[in-house]
Enzyme design. Structure first.
Site, PDB file in Angstrom:
ATOM      1  N   GLU B  45     -31.782  25.829 -32.623  1.00  0.00           N
ATOM      2  CA  GLU B  45     -30.526  26.045 -31.907  1.00  0.00           C
ATOM      3  C   GLU B  45     -30.246  24.839 -31.048  1.00  0.00           C
ATOM      4  O   GLU B  45     -31.092  24.440 -30.251  1.00  0.00           O
ATOM      5  CB  GLU B  45     -30.648  27.253 -30.958  1.00  0.00           C
ATOM      6  N   ASP B  56     -27.828  32.181 -18.687  1.00  0.00           N
ATOM      7  CA  ASP B  56     -29.039  31.374 -18.662  1.00  0.00           C
ATOM      8  C   ASP B  56     -29.744  31.377 -17.316  1.00  0.00           C
ATOM      9  O   ASP B  56     -29.115  31.390 -16.267  1.00  0.00           O
ATOM     10  CB  ASP B  56     -28.712  29.931 -19.053  1.00  0.00           C
TER      11      ASP B  56
END
Lengths: 396, 258
Positions: B45, B56
């Site tokens: 990714e 995140d």
């Protein structure tokens, strides 16, 4: 630019629910719980009781005689949200949401704050109902608003500093969202402005519309008619949407939102989203956002911590697009000048946010006839801004 | 079945490594992709840095800040991938927040993915209800849009999401943001097994996984793992041996899928 075809929670092209999957269940539960509460007379009655007995509503619509003479145009009336318990309009929404959270069985509250007014309002209602309260606040704002940090802590809230990004309101919203993702089962996110994923923008508007509803009644009682123009400052936009919403259908009433022009639009250091922003997604919704061509969100700049946000609530973006509300911008210097004027002429020290609306009122007054009626939403008092104001304003 | 799904089904457990594109400069991107490929990962990714990454945790936030300080944009990442001297064999997946895609334009984004040979796209703040903002253009370009499911996804929603799953299903194993966790809640293995029993596409567990021991415990209930923060931090600190050890530890697991 593509627009969403699923229209849940949209105002035209703006709004929606753009959150990580972990939060989708929570926003949908909130949507259902709020719809139910909104329709429940008992909930509305409870809210009204607290607004009256605890917040101190209704607030006066004060005729500002000397300001009217000074500006030389319309009769100027001030909607006195500064007289609310905790000193600003923020508590209207904090109270509504905390009652809803209690109804939903949530025991913990997380919130973000910029100027600290929403943080204080949230800490206050959490103390009132015995709920645990965590407030995220940018380190830069903590520096600017020391006294509000102490207030929150005194009220029993935990204030957590956010260092990321510009260390202001936008970054505090990010951190509050992350906290909500991790604690979604027992925590309600008590967002402070008419922002975020649906149903927040609509819900916050509904909890703030008491400002406009009262103003409308009071203006009719005092002047026998609706005002010719209504002015409110806009960061995320909660006091403005609360003030404007009841007037939206009254086409004879000109509605003016005032953004923060910071050091001036041309300087690039401003928070005037509708002037300098583009359609984008931030904090769960489509809105107008200050951003680069590559879609990175830019930092906003304003002397007023409460207007220092690079987006604007989706309903404002929509009202701007359809032309129902006119949006202007006022610089830091103009706002500081307005602080001084209102203090000297009316004995009212406004919050720096609200001073933007006063500054715009002076400009509008020049275009309006004597005898016409101009209402300004005085969203909060200036006590919290004393340090900032003192460092910029000379008193002779 | 697309290239991405094919590759993931060929390796069990699969290991998808996340790196922040542009952390350490875009010049190092090809080298890092090679390190991962040689370490034996199944797919990679490429995270696109974003100013407001609400899904995140601190490690990936900091990596994003470093990449943004390098001035890295989505456009630059596409150009870098197109310019790789050695085209990687493992599939590359773009992970990006929605706003940069909207500003790029969904059609242009899909076309750039196709040109760069991108094998899949993940958009963590694009809910299932709004995937038509991006998915039709990606489908046109033959690029799968990977769906995320979480511990809070309701049963009804899960069925709808899985019915459209392509590439793989990204099963989020924590209530929270990305970043290593010491342990998982007890219901995670059951959650993974339940999704796996319903899904035609392989189910990969992600968020919070940072060691082969953690992977071993969940391996019987899923088809592989996505590891982000541990890899990002190891690259940042120049600990490439740790990355090799971690990847080998996971892909080398012998799994009895009862």
């Amino acid at each position: 630019m593509t627009t969403a075809s699923n229209k849940t929670g949209f105002f035209g092209r703006y709004g929606g629910q753009f959150v990580p999957e972990t939060l989708m269940k929570a926003v949908k539960e909130l949507e259902a719980a709020y719809a139910e509460a909104k329709a429940d007379p008992e909930f509305q009655e409870e809210l009204e009781t607290y607004l009256k007995e605890y917040v101190g509503r209704e607030q006066p619509l004060t005729f500002a005689k000397r300001l009217t003479e000074e500006f030389g145009g319309p009769d100027i009336y001030l909607k006195r949200e500064d007289l609310n318990h905790t000193g600003a309009h923020k508590i209207n929404n904090a109270l509504g949401q905390v009652l809803l959270a209690k109804r939903m069985g949530k025991e913990k509250i997380v919130a973000e704050t910029g100027a600290g007014q929403h943080g204080v309002a949230t800490a206050t209602v959490c103390a009132l109902f015995g709920l645990e309260c965590i407030v995220y606040m940018g380190e830069e704002d903590i520096r600017r608003q020391q006294l509000n940090v102490f207030r929150m802590e005194l009220l029993g809230a935990e204030v957590r500093g956010v260092k990321a990004g510009s260390a202001t309101l936008k970054d505090a919203v990010n951190e509050a969202l992350r906290h909500w993702v991790a604690n979604v089962e027992d925590t309600h996110y008590l967002i402070g402005s008419a922002l975020g994923p649906h149903p927040f923008p609509e819900m916050v508007r509904d909890f703030q519309r008491v400002i406009g509803d009262e103003t409308k009644r009071q203006a009719e009682a005092k002047t026998g008619r609706l005002p010719d123009a209504v002015i409110a400052c806009v960061g995320g936009g909660s006091n403005a949407i609360g003030m404007f919403y009841p007037f939206v259908e009254d086409e004879g009433v000109e509605l003016i939102g005032v953004e923060a022009a910071g050091s001036g639009i041309d300087s690039g250091k401003h928070a005037a989203t509708l002037t300098g922003g583009k359609l984008g997604v931030l904090h769960g919704a489509f809105m107008k956002v200050l951003q680069t061509d590559d879609g990175q969100i830019q930092e906003a700049h304003s002397i007023s911590a409460g207007l220092d946000y690079p987006g604007i609530g989706p309903e404002h973006a929509y009202l701007h697009e359809i032309g129902r509300v006119k949006y202007t911008a006022v610089t830091d210097d103009e706002a500081l000048d307005a602080v001084k004027k209102l203090s000297r002429l009316e004995g009212i020290i406004p919050a720096l946010e609200s001073a933007h609306a006063i500054a715009e009122a002076e400009k509008q007054a020049k275009k309006m006839d004597k005898g016409s009626v101009l209402v300004v939403c005085l969203s909060g008092r200036g006590d919290k801004d004393m340090e900032t104001i003192r460092s910029h304003v000379e008193v002779e | 079945m697309g290239y991405l799904q094919e590759r993931i089904e060929r390796q069990n457990p699969a290991f998808v490594a996340y790196i922040m594109a542009g952390d350490g400069g875009l010049d190092s991107l090809e080298e890092r992709v090679q390190v991962l490929e040689e370490a034996g990962v199944t797919a990679i990714e490429l995270g696109i840095p974003f100013s407001d990454p609400v899904a995140d945790g601190p490690v990936i936030q900091d990596a994003g800040v470093r990449a943004l300080q390098e001035g890295v944009t989505l456009r630059d990442v596409f150009a870098a991938v197109r310019g790789f001297e050695q085209k990687p064999e493992v599939p590359l997946v773009i992970m990006t927040y929605l706003n940069p895609v909207l500003q790029y334009g969904a059609e242009a984004f899909a076309e750039s993915c196709r040109e760069a040979g991108i094998a899949g796209v993940i958009v963590p703040d694009l809910p299932f209800e709004h995937q038509d903002l991006v998915k039709p253009a990606l489908s046109e370009a033959g690029v799968p849009l990977v769906q995320l499911v979480t511990l809070t996804t309701t049963e009804e929603r899960l069925d709808a999401i899985l019915a459209e799953a392509e590439g793989f299903v990204y099963a989020v194993t924590v209530k929270g943001v990305t970043g290593g966790r010491k342990s998982f809640s007890e219901d995670v293995a059951e959650f993974l097994a339940r999704i796996r029993s319903k899904s035609d596409a392989p189910v990969l567990a992600g968020f919070g996984i940072s060691s082969a021991e953690q992977a071993a415990a969940l391996a019987p209930s899923c088809d592989g793992f996505i590891v982000g923060s541990a890899i990002v931090q190891a690259f940042y600190e120049g600990r490439e041996d740790d990355i090799r050890e971690l990847v080998q530890g996971v892909v080398g697991l012998t799994v009895n899928k009862g």
